[in-house]
Design an enzyme around this catalytic site. Structure first.
Site, PDB file in Angstrom:
ATOM      1  N   CYS A 127       0.853  -1.186   0.000  1.00  0.00           N
ATOM      2  CA  CYS A 127       0.000   0.000   0.000  1.00  0.00           C
ATOM      3  C   CYS A 127       0.885   1.230   0.000  1.00  0.00           C
ATOM      4  CB  CYS A 127      -0.960   0.027   1.187  1.00  0.00           C
ATOM      5  SG  CYS A 127      -2.427   1.018   0.781  1.00  0.00           S
ATOM      6  N   CYS A 129      -0.208   4.129   1.632  1.00  0.00           N
ATOM      7  CA  CYS A 129      -0.544   5.021   2.757  1.00  0.00           C
ATOM      8  C   CYS A 129       0.549   5.163   3.819  1.00  0.00           C
ATOM      9  CB  CYS A 129      -1.888   4.656   3.381  1.00  0.00           C
ATOM     10  SG  CYS A 129      -2.018   2.976   4.027  1.00  0.00           S
ATOM     11  N   HIS A 136      -2.986   8.829   1.961  1.00  0.00           N
ATOM     12  CA  HIS A 136      -3.972   8.025   1.226  1.00  0.00           C
ATOM     13  C   HIS A 136      -3.285   6.827   0.564  1.00  0.00           C
ATOM     14  CE1 HIS A 136      -7.797   9.987   1.768  1.00  0.00           C
ATOM     15  NE2 HIS A 136      -7.153  11.147   1.791  1.00  0.00           N
ATOM     16  N   LYS A 204     -12.554  -5.357   1.423  1.00  0.00           N
ATOM     17  CA  LYS A 204     -12.078  -4.571   2.558  1.00  0.00           C
ATOM     18  C   LYS A 204     -13.025  -3.410   2.776  1.00  0.00           C
ATOM     19  CE  LYS A 204      -8.173  -1.748   4.074  1.00  0.00           C
ATOM     20  NZ  LYS A 204      -6.760  -1.445   3.843  1.00  0.00           N
ATOM     21  N   ARG A 214      -3.784   2.218  12.554  1.00  0.00           N
ATOM     22  CA  ARG A 214      -3.367   3.496  11.952  1.00  0.00           C
ATOM     23  C   ARG A 214      -2.466   4.284  12.899  1.00  0.00           C
ATOM     24  NH1 ARG A 214      -8.980   5.348   8.940  1.00  0.00           N
ATOM     25  NH2 ARG A 214      -9.093   3.562   7.530  1.00  0.00           N
ATOM     26  N   LYS A 257     -12.212  -8.303   5.286  1.00  0.00           N
ATOM     27  CA  LYS A 257     -11.600  -7.514   6.359  1.00  0.00           C
ATOM     28  C   LYS A 257     -12.509  -6.371   6.720  1.00  0.00           C
ATOM     29  CE  LYS A 257      -7.874  -4.297   7.021  1.00  0.00           C
ATOM     30  NZ  LYS A 257      -6.799  -3.560   6.455  1.00  0.00           N
ATOM     31  N   SER A 284      -7.021  -4.738  13.952  1.00  0.00           N
ATOM     32  CA  SER A 284      -6.527  -4.214  15.220  1.00  0.00           C
ATOM     33  C   SER A 284      -7.644  -3.916  16.216  1.00  0.00           C
ATOM     34  CB  SER A 284      -5.691  -2.958  14.964  1.00  0.00           C
ATOM     35  OG  SER A 284      -6.431  -2.003  14.216  1.00  0.00           O
TER      36      SER A 284
END
Ligand code: PBG
Ligand code: ZN
Length: 332
Positions: A127, A129, A136, A204, A214, A257, A284
């Site tokens: 990813c 991000c 993003h 997702k 995050r 997810k 998480s």
């Protein structure tokens, strides 16, 4: 014989009064080591080791500390990990250049992990991000909206870099349309398609349960949210179409997810694609919730949750509880 039990087919309990017989009643729900994948957070600083405050017993490791920690788990039967890179000194920019540069922690760690653990499956989250200045999962245009073509191109580049560095599985979590085909094409063009699998985060959802992750990854969007690329939590239709899209584009494995609130999606996806191994990401927020359950109950709640995920159709569960689960498997 009591009046109540006139129909022998309604006497069910004769079939599951013993642990061995119960096993026969749930043929696809056993939790073995190959059904578990462990997510690991990899820091740039090789000698670092930091606890994740929002997730008890979860650490962010530099490679020098990750290897001994994994050694213990591999000895207990750990079969696969999912690697997340975290940069602290490398610069974040608009296209996530540090995702695949030579000094990226994942790129550097892959050959070391391959040689330290020859039998361990190394999956890499793909990813942008964690590496973009705006946070993003793709590249933005001047209006701050995802620019599709450059996003897909960039994500495929990053996936290919991890594949070349030694990943067995690349797992794009960005949710851009058509990135599966772009990655598969890149693997084929580089003759890696028979050595590297493509695990799509196909279903997702834009969930509120990613908060602790995050924080850990410092990967929250600076502005806006991810609702224009992650799926609306109430939608079954888009989830089905996203799985169909990714199967058509060449995904080897699919994913739902988060896990627990989405087991209906797991069952539908498994029924629609029984021949594609299906992963669940127990995220998480789910980890935090289960971790907070009472001392004596936590392990039982965890194992029940995993059992139900298997019953719903999951073949492999990505979970921060992997170290504990390995111990519980041993005890069984
Ligand atoms: C980033 C990514 C996220 C997770 C895995 N990859 C967060 C997000 O999409 O915001 C979530 C994992 C977790 O919560 O445990 N694309
Ligand atoms: Zn992302």
């Amino acid at each position: 014989m009591s009046e109540l039990f006139t129909t022998p087919e309604h006497v069910l309990q004769g079939g599951y009064h013993h642990a061995t017989l119960r096993k026969l009643q749930e043929p696809n729900t056993s939790i073995e080591t190959h059904n578990i994948m462990y997510p690991v957070f990899l820091l740039e600083d090789e000698n670092a080791m930091q606890p994740v405050l929002s997730m008890p017993n979860v650490y962010r490791y530099g490679i020098k500390n990750l290897i001994p920690a994994l050694k213990e788990l591999v000895d207990k039967g750990l079969k696969s990990i999912l690697i997340f890179g975290i940069v602290e000194t490398l610069e974040k920019d608009s296209v996530g250049s540090s995702a695949d540069c030579a000094s990226n922690p994942v790129i550097k760690a892959l050959p070391l992990l391959r040689s330290a653990f020859p039998g361990l499956i190394l999956a890499c989250d793909v990813c942008l991000c964690p590496y973009t200045s705006h946070g993003h999962c793709g590249v933005l245009n001047e209006q701050g909206v995802i620019d599709h073509a450059p996003s897909v191109k960039r994500i495929a580049e990053v996936a290919l870099a991890y594949a070349k560095a030694g990943a067995h599985i690349v797992a794009p979590s960005d949710m851009m349309d058509n990135r599966i085909k772009a990655i598969k094409d890149a693997l084929v063009a580089n003759k890696l398609q028979n050595q590297v699998s493509l695990l799509s985060y196909s279903c997702k959802f834009a969930s509120n349960m990613y908060g602790p992750f995050r924080d850990t990854m410092k990967s929250s969007p600076m502005a806006g949210d991810r609702k224009c690329y992650q799926l609306p939590p109430g939608s079954t239709g888009l989830a089905a179409r996203a799985a169909a899209r990714d199967v058509a584009e060449g995904a080897d494995f699919l994913m739902v997810k988060p896990g627990l609130p989405y087991l209906d999606i797991v069952r539908r996806t498994k029924d629609a694609y029984p021949n594609h191994p299906l992963f669940i990401y127990q995220v998480s927020g789910e980890y935090a919730m289960i971790s907070r359950s009472g001392e004596g109950e936590m392990e039982a709640i965890l194992m029940e949750t995993l059992l139900c995920m298997r019953r719903a159709g999951a073949d492999c569960i990505i979970t921060y509880f992997a170290p504990l689960i390995l111990d519980l498997i041993k005890k069984q």
